[in-house]
Design a protein around this motif. Structure first.
Motif, short mmCIF file in Angstrom:
data_model
loop_
_atom_site.label_atom_id
_atom_site.label_comp_id
_atom_site.label_asym_id
_atom_site.label_seq_id
_atom_site.Cartn_x
_atom_site.Cartn_y
_atom_site.Cartn_z
N ASP A 200 31.15 30.76 45.39
CA ASP A 200 30.16 31.60 44.72
C ASP A 200 30.77 32.49 43.64
OD1 ASP A 200 28.25 30.49 46.33
OD2 ASP A 200 28.05 32.22 47.67
N GLY A 201 32.07 32.29 43.35
CA GLY A 201 32.70 33.00 42.24
C GLY A 201 33.32 34.33 42.58
N PHE A 202 33.50 34.63 43.87
CA PHE A 202 34.15 35.87 44.27
C PHE A 202 35.67 35.76 44.10
CE2 PHE A 202 30.14 36.66 46.19
CZ PHE A 202 30.07 38.00 46.53
N HIS A 203 36.30 36.86 43.75
CA HIS A 203 37.74 36.98 43.92
C HIS A 203 37.94 37.27 45.40
CE1 HIS A 203 38.93 37.10 39.66
NE2 HIS A 203 37.72 37.63 39.49
N VAL A 204 38.84 36.56 46.04
CA VAL A 204 38.98 36.65 47.50
C VAL A 204 40.40 37.04 47.89
CG1 VAL A 204 38.89 35.36 49.67
CG2 VAL A 204 37.18 34.91 47.89
N LEU B 110 50.40 52.16 56.85
CA LEU B 110 49.43 51.08 56.93
C LEU B 110 48.68 50.92 55.60
CD1 LEU B 110 47.74 48.94 58.47
CD2 LEU B 110 46.24 50.81 59.19
N LEU B 111 48.22 52.03 55.04
CA LEU B 111 47.42 51.95 53.82
C LEU B 111 48.25 51.53 52.61
CD1 LEU B 111 44.97 54.96 54.23
CD2 LEU B 111 44.61 52.55 54.76
N LYS B 112 49.49 51.96 52.55
CA LYS B 112 50.36 51.51 51.45
C LYS B 112 50.56 50.00 51.52
CE LYS B 112 53.68 54.73 51.76
NZ LYS B 112 54.93 55.47 51.51
N LYS B 113 50.87 49.49 52.71
CA LYS B 113 51.10 48.05 52.86
C LYS B 113 49.80 47.27 52.69
CE LYS B 113 55.29 48.52 55.53
NZ LYS B 113 55.99 48.37 56.81
N PHE B 114 48.69 47.85 53.08
CA PHE B 114 47.38 47.26 52.88
C PHE B 114 47.13 47.06 51.38
CE2 PHE B 114 42.70 48.14 52.46
CZ PHE B 114 42.23 47.03 53.15
N CYS B 115 47.38 48.09 50.60
CA CYS B 115 47.19 48.01 49.14
C CYS B 115 48.13 46.98 48.52
CB CYS B 115 47.45 49.38 48.50
SG CYS B 115 46.19 50.62 48.84
N VAL B 116 49.39 46.98 48.96
CA VAL B 116 50.38 46.04 48.42
C VAL B 116 49.96 44.60 48.72
CG1 VAL B 116 52.73 45.16 48.75
CG2 VAL B 116 52.34 47.61 48.41
N HIS B 117 49.54 44.35 49.96
CA HIS B 117 49.16 42.99 50.34
C HIS B 117 47.98 42.49 49.52
CE1 HIS B 117 48.52 39.46 52.89
NE2 HIS B 117 47.23 39.70 52.68
N ILE B 118 46.93 43.33 49.38
CA ILE B 118 45.74 42.90 48.64
C ILE B 118 46.09 42.63 47.18
CG2 ILE B 118 43.39 43.51 47.95
CD1 ILE B 118 43.83 43.13 51.01
N SER B 119 46.85 43.53 46.59
CA SER B 119 47.24 43.36 45.19
C SER B 119 48.06 42.09 44.98
CB SER B 119 48.05 44.58 44.74
OG SER B 119 48.51 44.42 43.43
N ASP B 120 49.02 41.85 45.87
CA ASP B 120 49.86 40.64 45.76
C ASP B 120 49.05 39.38 46.02
OD1 ASP B 120 52.00 42.25 45.16
OD2 ASP B 120 53.04 41.97 47.08
N ASP B 121 48.13 39.45 46.99
CA ASP B 121 47.32 38.29 47.33
C ASP B 121 46.42 37.89 46.16
OD1 ASP B 121 46.62 36.32 49.29
OD2 ASP B 121 44.73 37.38 49.63
N LEU B 122 45.97 38.87 45.40
CA LEU B 122 45.15 38.62 44.23
C LEU B 122 45.99 38.24 43.01
CD1 LEU B 122 42.60 41.56 44.64
CD2 LEU B 122 42.08 39.12 44.88
N GLU C 180 41.22 45.35 37.43
CA GLU C 180 42.03 44.17 37.11
C GLU C 180 41.28 42.86 37.34
OE1 GLU C 180 45.28 43.93 35.85
OE2 GLU C 180 44.95 46.06 35.42
N ILE C 181 40.30 42.88 38.23
CA ILE C 181 39.56 41.64 38.52
C ILE C 181 38.11 41.80 38.09
CG2 ILE C 181 41.04 40.87 40.42
CD1 ILE C 181 38.92 41.97 42.35
N PRO C 182 37.62 40.88 37.28
CA PRO C 182 36.21 40.92 36.90
C PRO C 182 35.35 40.30 38.00
CG PRO C 182 37.29 39.06 35.85
CD PRO C 182 38.35 39.79 36.63
N GLY C 183 34.12 40.73 38.07
CA GLY C 183 33.19 40.12 39.02
C GLY C 183 33.36 40.60 40.44
N PRO C 184 32.67 39.94 41.38
CA PRO C 184 32.64 40.38 42.78
C PRO C 184 33.95 40.13 43.52
CG PRO C 184 31.44 38.32 42.54
CD PRO C 184 31.82 38.75 41.16
N PHE C 185 34.20 40.94 44.54
CA PHE C 185 35.44 40.87 45.32
C PHE C 185 35.10 40.81 46.80
CE2 PHE C 185 38.86 43.51 47.45
CZ PHE C 185 39.76 42.48 47.56
N PHE C 186 35.70 39.84 47.49
CA PHE C 186 35.46 39.64 48.93
C PHE C 186 36.78 39.81 49.68
CE2 PHE C 186 35.23 36.61 52.58
CZ PHE C 186 34.24 37.26 53.30
#
Length: 203
Positions: A10-14, A33-45, A82-88
């Protein structure tokens, strides 16, 4: 996995995150936890690592913001820009946090605030979240008014009945006699994961 596939279609960034990746220390300290959470999401994207680390370093040096505000600001001012459109965001095995009550309260309270923001803030309205867990949710957060588990759509997986197991067998392209179905029920008691895994291996 099917939700993730549908979101991508459906065009989401996941971004997907299993809490199994988090070390025990991170689960006991919200800041870590929150620092690593942010790092993981950013790297995964696959966002620019230098920019993301710079933003995180700048935020975490700000003594006027608490950890939840820093994490939320990182999502709003960096990830969403950094990411256009919807994010899941799909989180798995979230119950690993449940046993650390203070961290659990704050972390899931933050996720609830993000859901609330998505209804009133144009930046957050393209954010979607799925959380999987296998423990009773009352262990996750004391104040249910701040819980992300009493909003949205809950999909509860109950023990399979004899009829449902028969249907699952046919969906795997297998043919079992009545006694074989009874034997499967006797061994696994209709437990969804174990029954599904057994049939997958047999098939």
């Amino acid at each position: 996995a099917r939700l993730v596939a549908k979101a991508r279609h459906d065009g989401f960034h996941v971004s997907t995150l299993s809490m199994q990746f988090m070390d025990t220390l991170s689960l006991t300290e919200l800041d870590s936890l929150l620092k690593k959470f942010c790092v993981h999401i950013s790297d995964d994207l696959e966002l620019d690592r230098k920019s993301s680390r710079g933003m995180l370093k700048e935020l975490w040096e700000d003594e006027f913001l608490d950890s939840k505000m820093k994490c939320s600001t990182f999502f709003q001012d960096f990830i969403f820009k950094e990411i256009p459109g919807p994010f899941f965001l799909a989180m798995d095995e979230a119950d690993r946090i449940f046993s650390h009550q203070q961290v659990s309260d704050d972390f899931f309270g933050m996720l609830r605030s993000w859901h609330d923001l998505s209804r009133v803030n144009p930046v957050w309205e393209r954010f979607r979240l799925a959380v999987s867990y296998s423990t009773e949710i009352h262990l996750a957060i004391k104040n249910m008014d701040q819980s992300p588990f009493n909003i949205g759509l809950e999909s509860r997986l109950e023990v399979f009945t004899h009829t449902e197991v028969q249907d699952l067998i046919s969906r795997h392209g297998l043919q079992f006699s009545g006694s074989e179905v009874d034997g499967l029920m006797q061994v696994f008691g209709g437990h969804p994961f174990l029954t599904r895994t057994a049939l997958y291996l047999i098939a």
